[in-house]
Design a protein around this motif. Structure first.
Motif, PDB file in Angstrom:
ATOM      1  N   GLN A  81       7.123  -3.857   8.880  1.00 37.51           N
ATOM      2  CA  GLN A  81       5.856  -3.195   9.184  1.00 37.51           C
ATOM      3  C   GLN A  81       6.093  -1.884   9.926  1.00 37.51           C
ATOM      4  N   ARG A  82       6.969  -1.924  10.900  1.00 37.87           N
ATOM      5  CA  ARG A  82       7.209  -0.767  11.763  1.00 37.87           C
ATOM      6  C   ARG A  82       7.959   0.346  11.036  1.00 37.87           C
ATOM      7  N   HIS A  83       9.031   0.006  10.318  1.00 38.94           N
ATOM      8  CA  HIS A  83       9.908   1.036   9.770  1.00 38.94           C
ATOM      9  C   HIS A  83       9.643   1.391   8.312  1.00 38.94           C
ATOM     10  N   LEU A  84       9.333   0.421   7.494  1.00 37.79           N
ATOM     11  CA  LEU A  84       9.165   0.684   6.069  1.00 37.79           C
ATOM     12  C   LEU A  84       7.725   1.089   5.732  1.00 37.79           C
ATOM     13  N   LEU A  85       6.755   0.388   6.311  1.00 41.22           N
ATOM     14  CA  LEU A  85       5.353   0.701   6.042  1.00 41.22           C
ATOM     15  C   LEU A  85       4.756   1.666   7.063  1.00 41.22           C
ATOM     16  N   ASN A  86       5.402   1.779   8.223  1.00 42.15           N
ATOM     17  CA  ASN A  86       4.913   2.628   9.305  1.00 42.15           C
ATOM     18  C   ASN A  86       3.464   2.292   9.656  1.00 42.15           C
ATOM     19  N   LEU A  87       3.171   0.981   9.671  1.00 42.72           N
ATOM     20  CA  LEU A  87       1.809   0.530   9.899  1.00 42.72           C
ATOM     21  C   LEU A  87       1.845  -0.917  10.381  1.00 42.72           C
ATOM     22  N   LYS A  88       1.473  -1.127  11.663  1.00 40.93           N
ATOM     23  CA  LYS A  88       1.511  -2.476  12.226  1.00 40.93           C
ATOM     24  C   LYS A  88       0.096  -3.013  12.412  1.00 40.93           C
ATOM     25  N   TYR A  89      -0.037  -4.335  12.169  1.00 40.61           N
ATOM     26  CA  TYR A  89      -1.311  -5.024  12.355  1.00 40.61           C
ATOM     27  C   TYR A  89      -1.069  -6.373  13.008  1.00 40.61           C
ATOM     28  N   ASP A  90      -2.045  -6.806  13.821  1.00 43.53           N
ATOM     29  CA  ASP A  90      -2.073  -8.191  14.285  1.00 43.53           C
ATOM     30  C   ASP A  90      -2.820  -9.036  13.246  1.00 43.53           C
ATOM     31  N   THR A  91      -3.942  -8.499  12.742  1.00 48.31           N
ATOM     32  CA  THR A  91      -4.688  -9.123  11.649  1.00 48.31           C
ATOM     33  C   THR A  91      -5.042  -8.017  10.661  1.00 48.31           C
ATOM     34  N   VAL A  92      -5.026  -8.352   9.371  1.00 46.39           N
ATOM     35  CA  VAL A  92      -5.270  -7.317   8.359  1.00 46.39           C
ATOM     36  C   VAL A  92      -5.966  -7.902   7.139  1.00 46.39           C
ATOM     37  N   ILE A  93      -6.799  -7.080   6.513  1.00 42.81           N
ATOM     38  CA  ILE A  93      -7.403  -7.396   5.223  1.00 42.81           C
ATOM     39  C   ILE A  93      -6.855  -6.370   4.236  1.00 42.81           C
ATOM     40  N   ILE A  94      -6.325  -6.841   3.122  1.00 42.48           N
ATOM     41  CA  ILE A  94      -5.680  -5.975   2.140  1.00 42.48           C
ATOM     42  C   ILE A  94      -6.506  -6.003   0.859  1.00 42.48           C
ATOM     43  N   THR A  95      -6.944  -4.819   0.415  1.00 40.95           N
ATOM     44  CA  THR A  95      -7.782  -4.726  -0.769  1.00 40.95           C
ATOM     45  C   THR A  95      -7.205  -3.691  -1.722  1.00 40.95           C
ATOM     46  N   PRO A  96      -6.937  -4.077  -2.972  1.00 44.66           N
ATOM     47  CA  PRO A  96      -6.470  -3.074  -3.934  1.00 44.66           C
ATOM     48  C   PRO A  96      -7.619  -2.146  -4.304  1.00 44.66           C
ATOM     49  N   ARG A 104      -4.042  -1.868 -19.245  1.00 43.89           N
ATOM     50  CA  ARG A 104      -2.910  -1.076 -18.787  1.00 43.89           C
ATOM     51  C   ARG A 104      -1.714  -1.949 -18.448  1.00 43.89           C
ATOM     52  N   SER A 105      -1.936  -3.002 -17.698  1.00 41.59           N
ATOM     53  CA  SER A 105      -0.816  -3.793 -17.204  1.00 41.59           C
ATOM     54  C   SER A 105      -0.214  -4.699 -18.265  1.00 41.59           C
ATOM     55  N   GLU A 106      -0.933  -4.920 -19.342  1.00 46.64           N
ATOM     56  CA  GLU A 106      -0.420  -5.819 -20.368  1.00 46.64           C
ATOM     57  C   GLU A 106       0.774  -5.217 -21.107  1.00 46.64           C
ATOM     58  N   PHE A 107       0.758  -3.908 -21.342  1.00 47.26           N
ATOM     59  CA  PHE A 107       1.793  -3.272 -22.151  1.00 47.26           C
ATOM     60  C   PHE A 107       2.690  -2.328 -21.376  1.00 47.26           C
ATOM     61  N   SER A 108       2.297  -1.915 -20.185  1.00 51.91           N
ATOM     62  CA  SER A 108       3.095  -0.947 -19.445  1.00 51.91           C
ATOM     63  C   SER A 108       4.247  -1.610 -18.705  1.00 51.91           C
ATOM     64  N   LYS A 109       5.221  -0.806 -18.340  1.00 50.18           N
ATOM     65  CA  LYS A 109       6.403  -1.265 -17.615  1.00 50.18           C
ATOM     66  C   LYS A 109       6.408  -0.790 -16.163  1.00 50.18           C
ATOM     67  N   LYS A 110       5.545   0.196 -15.846  1.00 52.30           N
ATOM     68  CA  LYS A 110       5.460   0.746 -14.494  1.00 52.30           C
ATOM     69  C   LYS A 110       3.999   0.895 -14.105  1.00 52.30           C
ATOM     70  N   ALA A 111       3.742   0.792 -12.821  1.00 55.38           N
ATOM     71  CA  ALA A 111       2.377   0.977 -12.311  1.00 55.38           C
ATOM     72  C   ALA A 111       2.446   1.429 -10.855  1.00 55.38           C
ATOM     73  N   THR A 112       1.447   2.154 -10.430  1.00 59.89           N
ATOM     74  CA  THR A 112       1.288   2.510  -9.020  1.00 59.89           C
ATOM     75  C   THR A 112      -0.039   1.940  -8.564  1.00 59.89           C
ATOM     76  N   VAL A 113      -0.002   1.178  -7.479  1.00 55.81           N
ATOM     77  CA  VAL A 113      -1.197   0.535  -6.949  1.00 55.81           C
ATOM     78  C   VAL A 113      -1.455   1.078  -5.551  1.00 55.81           C
ATOM     79  N   THR A 114      -2.663   1.514  -5.315  1.00 56.18           N
ATOM     80  CA  THR A 114      -3.076   1.953  -3.988  1.00 56.18           C
ATOM     81  C   THR A 114      -3.865   0.820  -3.353  1.00 56.18           C
ATOM     82  N   VAL A 115      -3.514   0.488  -2.120  1.00 54.04           N
ATOM     83  CA  VAL A 115      -4.192  -0.588  -1.408  1.00 54.04           C
ATOM     84  C   VAL A 115      -4.810  -0.037  -0.124  1.00 54.04           C
ATOM     85  N   PHE A 116      -5.956  -0.592   0.219  1.00 49.06           N
ATOM     86  CA  PHE A 116      -6.648  -0.258   1.453  1.00 49.06           C
ATOM     87  C   PHE A 116      -6.360  -1.355   2.457  1.00 49.06           C
TER      88      PHE A 116
END
Length: 152
Positions: A81-96, A104-116
């Protein structure tokens, strides 16, 4: 013959009742309806593992070989959390973040997903975005890179 039938029905009823008590896994995504074969599901599961689990085992299993080595070197969830994501939480909700990913995901080999990510750390509310690059390996989406800062 009747006592045997009564006992058989009792056993069958007990088995059915116990089968109904099985704990269901909480759904992911908006309304809990994110399919497990999508890159969004793998991205959210990866981040939930980093922020909510006691170890990195699930995150490592959802990582490319290169990222799995990096996670292993950090040893703990807090270090990731600290070094790779540079974002620490005690509690978190993750939403794509939703996008037009129909088919798209059925045939592709790569994807970029943004999460909130929205949550609390030391009584402060923190909201941020992260982008994760995923690749499809052996029919499974794996996180290959994390972009620590997402600029809009």
């Amino acid at each position: 013959m009747r006592p045997f039938r009564f006992g058989l029905y009792t056993v069958l009823l007990s088995v059915l009742c116990l089968a109904g008590c099985e704990e269901k896994e909480e759904g992911m995504g908006r309304y809990g309806m994110l399919a497990d074969s999508t890159p969004e599901y793998s991205a959210v599961t990866f981040l939930k593992s980093v922020y909510e689990d006691d170890n990195l085992d699930i995150a490592i299993s959802l990582s490319s070989d290169r990222l799995a080595r990096i996670l292993t070197n950090y040893h703990s969830n807090r270090n990731v959390q600290r070094h790779l994501l540079n974002l620490k939480y005690d509690t978190v909700i993750i939403t794509p973040q939703s996008g037009n990913s129909v088919g798209r995901s059925e045939f592709s080999k790569k994807a970029t997903v943004t999460v909130f990510l929205s949550g609390m750390y030391d009584d402060d509310k923190i909201e941020d975005l992260r982008s994760l690059d995923l690749i499809k390996e052996d029919g499974m989406w794996k996180v290959s890179q994390i972009h620590p800062d997402h600029f809009m």
